[in-house]
Write a protein that holds these residues in place. Structure first.
Motif, PDB file in Angstrom:
ATOM      1  N   ILE A 120       0.846  -1.207   0.000  1.00 51.23           N
ATOM      2  CA  ILE A 120       0.000   0.000   0.000  1.00 51.23           C
ATOM      3  C   ILE A 120       0.872   1.244   0.000  1.00 51.23           C
ATOM      4  CG2 ILE A 120      -1.680   1.329   1.348  1.00 51.23           C
ATOM      5  CD1 ILE A 120      -2.699  -1.457   2.391  1.00 51.23           C
ATOM      6  N   ASN A 121       1.852   1.296   0.879  1.00 53.00           N
ATOM      7  CA  ASN A 121       2.729   2.474   0.949  1.00 53.00           C
ATOM      8  C   ASN A 121       3.519   2.676  -0.344  1.00 53.00           C
ATOM      9  OD1 ASN A 121       1.997   3.389   3.515  1.00 53.00           O
ATOM     10  ND2 ASN A 121       3.434   1.994   4.520  1.00 53.00           N
ATOM     11  N   ALA A 122       4.004   1.586  -0.928  1.00 52.50           N
ATOM     12  CA  ALA A 122       4.774   1.698  -2.182  1.00 52.50           C
ATOM     13  C   ALA A 122       3.889   2.258  -3.297  1.00 52.50           C
ATOM     14  CB  ALA A 122       5.330   0.341  -2.575  1.00 52.50           C
ATOM     15  N   LEU A 123       2.654   1.775  -3.391  1.00 48.95           N
ATOM     16  CA  LEU A 123       1.762   2.265  -4.438  1.00 48.95           C
ATOM     17  C   LEU A 123       1.342   3.712  -4.189  1.00 48.95           C
ATOM     18  CD1 LEU A 123      -0.404  -0.912  -5.035  1.00 48.95           C
ATOM     19  CD2 LEU A 123       1.181   0.142  -6.645  1.00 48.95           C
ATOM     20  N   LEU A 124       1.147   4.081  -2.931  1.00 48.19           N
ATOM     21  CA  LEU A 124       0.806   5.484  -2.615  1.00 48.19           C
ATOM     22  C   LEU A 124       1.956   6.408  -3.021  1.00 48.19           C
ATOM     23  CD1 LEU A 124      -0.915   5.040   0.868  1.00 48.19           C
ATOM     24  CD2 LEU A 124      -2.034   5.684  -1.288  1.00 48.19           C
ATOM     25  N   LYS A 125       3.173   5.967  -2.786  1.00 45.92           N
ATOM     26  CA  LYS A 125       4.343   6.767  -3.190  1.00 45.92           C
ATOM     27  C   LYS A 125       4.489   6.791  -4.706  1.00 45.92           C
ATOM     28  CE  LYS A 125       6.815   6.119   1.121  1.00 45.92           C
ATOM     29  NZ  LYS A 125       7.876   5.402   1.815  1.00 45.92           N
ATOM     30  N   GLN A 126       4.305   5.644  -5.339  1.00 44.34           N
ATOM     31  CA  GLN A 126       4.412   5.550  -6.794  1.00 44.34           C
ATOM     32  C   GLN A 126       3.408   6.470  -7.474  1.00 44.34           C
ATOM     33  OE1 GLN A 126       3.919   1.562  -8.314  1.00 44.34           O
ATOM     34  NE2 GLN A 126       3.390   2.308 -10.330  1.00 44.34           N
ATOM     35  N   GLN A 127       2.211   6.560  -6.930  1.00 41.22           N
ATOM     36  CA  GLN A 127       1.153   7.389  -7.513  1.00 41.22           C
ATOM     37  C   GLN A 127       1.224   8.843  -7.013  1.00 41.22           C
ATOM     38  OE1 GLN A 127      -1.069   6.262  -9.866  1.00 41.22           O
ATOM     39  NE2 GLN A 127       0.078   4.364  -9.828  1.00 41.22           N
ATOM     40  N   ALA A 128       2.276   9.176  -6.260  1.00 41.73           N
ATOM     41  CA  ALA A 128       2.482  10.516  -5.710  1.00 41.73           C
ATOM     42  C   ALA A 128       1.321  10.961  -4.824  1.00 41.73           C
ATOM     43  CB  ALA A 128       2.748  11.524  -6.818  1.00 41.73           C
ATOM     44  N   ILE A 129       0.775  10.019  -4.066  1.00 39.57           N
ATOM     45  CA  ILE A 129      -0.308  10.325  -3.137  1.00 39.57           C
ATOM     46  C   ILE A 129       0.262  10.592  -1.752  1.00 39.57           C
ATOM     47  CG2 ILE A 129      -2.418   9.439  -2.068  1.00 39.57           C
ATOM     48  CD1 ILE A 129      -2.864   7.877  -4.710  1.00 39.57           C
ATOM     49  N   LEU A 130       1.379   9.947  -1.438  1.00 40.07           N
ATOM     50  CA  LEU A 130       2.063  10.195  -0.148  1.00 40.07           C
ATOM     51  C   LEU A 130       3.167  11.192  -0.335  1.00 40.07           C
ATOM     52  CD1 LEU A 130       2.591   6.896   1.850  1.00 40.07           C
ATOM     53  CD2 LEU A 130       1.147   8.816   2.389  1.00 40.07           C
TER      54      LEU A 130
END
Length: 130
Positions: A120-130
């Protein structure tokens, strides 16, 4: 001497049976479990929201509660859909997943199958959400 051979053979069969049961079950679950996440066309999940994260949950699922808490703590805006709400659109979108179970977390063009914090954290970072 035959008695010792019979006992040794019996013990060998018991140990082999135990190992096949223990590791066979683990192998079966690894082969049949869905991947932690997969990439797909997710545009229909975002038709009724401006948020970049959509989560499908139930009220009684402890992993759903943990996933919502993780997103809340990270300050991520998300849309929560309760799959038990008998909403036709929610049910149709939920049915589009390759497998059942909750939580299903849609982040960009990826779907996370369950509560996998690192994924979840990796995808949030990948999508520039975090």
């Amino acid at each position: 001497m035959n008695t010792i051979k019979n006992i040794a053979l019996f013990v060998l069969i018991l140990v082999a049976s135990y190992l096949c049961g223990k590791y066979g079950q683990q192998a079966y679950h690894q082969l049949t479990s869905p991947p932690p996440s997969y990439q797909t066309n997710t545009s229909h999940h975002f038709e009724n929201t401006t948020n970049k994260v959509v989560i499908y949950t139930t009220s009684w699922c402890k992993y759903c509660n943990k996933a919502r808490a993780l997103l809340d703590q990270a300050g991520v805006a998300y849309t929560n859909y309760d799959i038990e709400s008998n909403n036709e659109i929610i049910n149709k979108n939920y049915a589009s997943f390759n497998n059942q179970g909750v939580p299903k977390i849609v982040i960009g063009d990826h779907v996370v199958n369950g509560f996998f914090v690192d994924e979840i954290n990796a995808l949030l970072k990948q999508q520039a959400i975090l």
